[in-house]
Design a protein around this motif. Structure first.
Motif, short mmCIF file in Angstrom:
data_model
loop_
_atom_site.label_atom_id
_atom_site.label_comp_id
_atom_site.label_asym_id
_atom_site.label_seq_id
_atom_site.Cartn_x
_atom_site.Cartn_y
_atom_site.Cartn_z
N ILE A 84 35.51 32.26 36.95
CA ILE A 84 36.79 31.62 37.29
C ILE A 84 36.72 30.12 37.06
N ASN A 85 35.64 29.50 37.51
CA ASN A 85 35.49 28.05 37.35
C ASN A 85 35.45 27.65 35.88
N PHE A 86 34.75 28.43 35.07
CA PHE A 86 34.71 28.13 33.63
C PHE A 86 36.11 28.17 33.04
N SER A 87 36.90 29.14 33.46
CA SER A 87 38.23 29.33 32.87
C SER A 87 39.21 28.24 33.28
N ALA A 92 45.32 32.62 31.36
CA ALA A 92 43.90 32.70 31.69
C ALA A 92 43.63 33.84 32.66
N ALA A 93 44.52 34.04 33.64
CA ALA A 93 44.34 35.14 34.59
C ALA A 93 44.37 36.49 33.86
N LEU A 94 45.32 36.64 32.95
CA LEU A 94 45.40 37.88 32.18
C LEU A 94 44.17 38.07 31.30
N GLY A 95 43.74 36.99 30.66
CA GLY A 95 42.57 37.08 29.80
C GLY A 95 41.31 37.47 30.57
N ALA A 109 32.50 42.65 37.57
CA ALA A 109 33.69 42.83 36.73
C ALA A 109 34.91 43.16 37.58
N LEU A 110 34.74 44.04 38.55
CA LEU A 110 35.85 44.40 39.44
C LEU A 110 36.25 43.21 40.31
N ILE A 111 35.27 42.47 40.81
CA ILE A 111 35.57 41.30 41.63
C ILE A 111 36.37 40.28 40.83
N LEU A 112 36.02 40.12 39.57
CA LEU A 112 36.72 39.16 38.72
C LEU A 112 38.19 39.54 38.54
N PRO A 135 44.00 35.88 39.68
CA PRO A 135 45.18 35.05 39.99
C PRO A 135 44.85 33.68 40.60
N VAL A 136 43.61 33.50 41.05
CA VAL A 136 43.23 32.23 41.66
C VAL A 136 43.43 31.07 40.67
N ILE A 137 43.23 31.32 39.38
CA ILE A 137 43.37 30.25 38.38
C ILE A 137 44.77 29.65 38.44
N LEU A 138 45.79 30.50 38.47
CA LEU A 138 47.17 30.01 38.52
C LEU A 138 47.45 29.33 39.85
#
Length: 422
Positions: free
Chosen positions: A259-262, A306-309, A329-332, A337-340
């Motif tokens: 998430i942080n990378f994205s 980014a969330a969709l990707g 993978a499931l946690i991600l 949605p945290v990115i948005l």
């Protein structure tokens, strides 16, 4: 597009290039370290870093944001006036925080040697705080190329440390603590030397006691807000090893690293516009809001894509990190949605900071912090990482809504009272 906006876009491009390099270096570091330590030790290490990130704003007392605000508005502070007192406060504050938190964190992470906890905690506190002060100077002066160099240098240091650990065959947490602390020392010395060449021939560190009270008062408000921001990304990493398991903490922390990378392009955009948001906000909240509104489509558009990707790309996580991280993978997918949400949250927070509304902003962030902590404490023992993910999402949504209501209420009150600013 005027010249000023073109300059800010160039600055954003500089940051994205620098952050792109940092992203690649940090990605390699993260993959190698996660494989080297394994989920359990990686979870403990992530918990220590989470504690450091939560404490760091109170260690350096928001000096970076204070310097950005001062420099963007005044533009006349010398490097000596800005860096010296702030570095003293950052060094003393982080040392004091480490002494206070070390025994508490050692008890919390029972089973991990206290010396390992102390070395990692102090090292990372300084690694977060000292470069942050330098970033404040450079962002306030809109010299974002220097910010990119600092971030890239820190990423290179981390990668170099983990490559050395792999070469030496050092896979335990204690061995990693030794290499990590040495890396931090080397990188901080290099940054200090580089900043001397970037800004001034020398950087005197004389503490101005006349300025101390103002710095502490204003810095505290910034620190509260920064700590609240970091709570959403780090509190759950600190709680999971104790309330669930170290392995669960490692799996969850690995997902949050992705998430942080994205978030890199979004952070670059907001950082490059922070100084201008302060200048526009000084003219009044309506002026600041109009400027922030121009950034909303970029934040929302990138955050959604980014969330969709991430949700679609998460299926490749076990192939990258190894089968031990299959659940990541499931946690991600849960956390994407945290990115948005965090992008909107940061933009609104920058707007309030620029308009001089740190105190109401900090109060809302503290309330959201309390909600996040309460939900984590109740839900993690019941549902493990699912509880941590739900707590993060609900707290972020609540904070975004609260910030929007605060700004909307202030704007409505100004409209009713006429054009005169309070």
């Amino acid at each position: 597009m005027d010249r000023a906006e073109q300059q800010r876009l160039r600055q954003a491009a500089w940051l994205m290039v620098g952050n792109g390099l940092r992203l690649g270096l940090s990605g390699a570091y993260f993959i190698l370290l996660a494989r080297l330590l394994g989920p359990e030790a990686f979870g403990v290490f992530s918990a220590i870093l989470a504690c450091s990130n939560l404490a760091a704003p109170f260690g350096y007392l928001g000096q970076s944001e204070l310097l950005i605000q001062r420099l963007s508005r005044q533009g006349s502070l010398t490097c000596t006036q800005g860096v010296g007192p702030s570095l003293w406060l950052a060094g003393l504050g982080c040392g004091g925080m480490a002494l206070v938190l070390w025994p508490l964190l050692s008890v919390w992470l029972a089973g991990t040697p206290a010396a390992v906890v102390g070395v990692l905690l102090l090292s990372d506190l300084l690694f977060v705080a000292v470069p942050e002060v330098y970033r404040g100077i450079l962002v306030g002066r809109e010299q974002v190329a220097g910010v990119a160099l600092i971030d890239t240098g820190m990423a290179l240091g981390r990668l170099g440390a983990v490559l050395l650990a792999v070469a030496l065959g050092w896979g335990s947490l204690a061995q990693w603590a030794i290499l990590y602390s040495l890396m931090v020392l080397v990188v901080l010395l290099l940054i200090a030397g580089g900043m001397g060449r970037w800004s001034e021939p020398s950087l005197p560190l004389a503490l101005s006691w006349r300025d101390l009270r103002e710095r502490l008062t204003a810095g505290w408000d910034f620190a509260v807000g920064l700590a609240a921001v970091k709570t959403f990304t780090d509190l759950d990493k600190l709680l999971l090893p104790r309330l669930a398991s170290a392995a669960a903490g490692g799996l969850y922390s690995a997902a949050y690293r992705v998430i942080n990378f994205s978030q890199t392009p979004m952070i670059a955009l907001l950082t490059s516009h922070f100084a201008e948001l302060c200048r526009q906000g000084q003219k009044g909240l309506p002026q600041g809001w109009r400027y922030a509104w121009q950034l909303f489509p970029w934040v929302v558009g990138y955050g959604s894509l980014a969330a969709l990707g991430l949700a679609l790309g998460s299926y490749g996580i076990p192939w990258v990190l190894g089968s031990a991280y299959r659940e990541t993978a499931l946690i991600l997918r849960w956390l994407s949605p945290v990115i948005l949400l965090e992008g909107i949250h940061l933009l609104l927070s920058h707007l309030l900071t620029g308009a001089g509304l740190q105190k109401p902003r900090s109060r809302l962030q503290l309330m959201a912090l309390g909600l996040n902590g309460l939900l984590n404490a109740v839900w993690i023992p019941r549902w493990g990482w699912q509880g941590a993910a739900l707590a993060t999402l609900l707290s972020e949504m609540a904070l975004v809504l609260a910030l929007l209501l605060l700004i909307g209420g202030r704007l409505h009150a100004l409209q009713r009272s006429g054009p005169r600013e309070p």
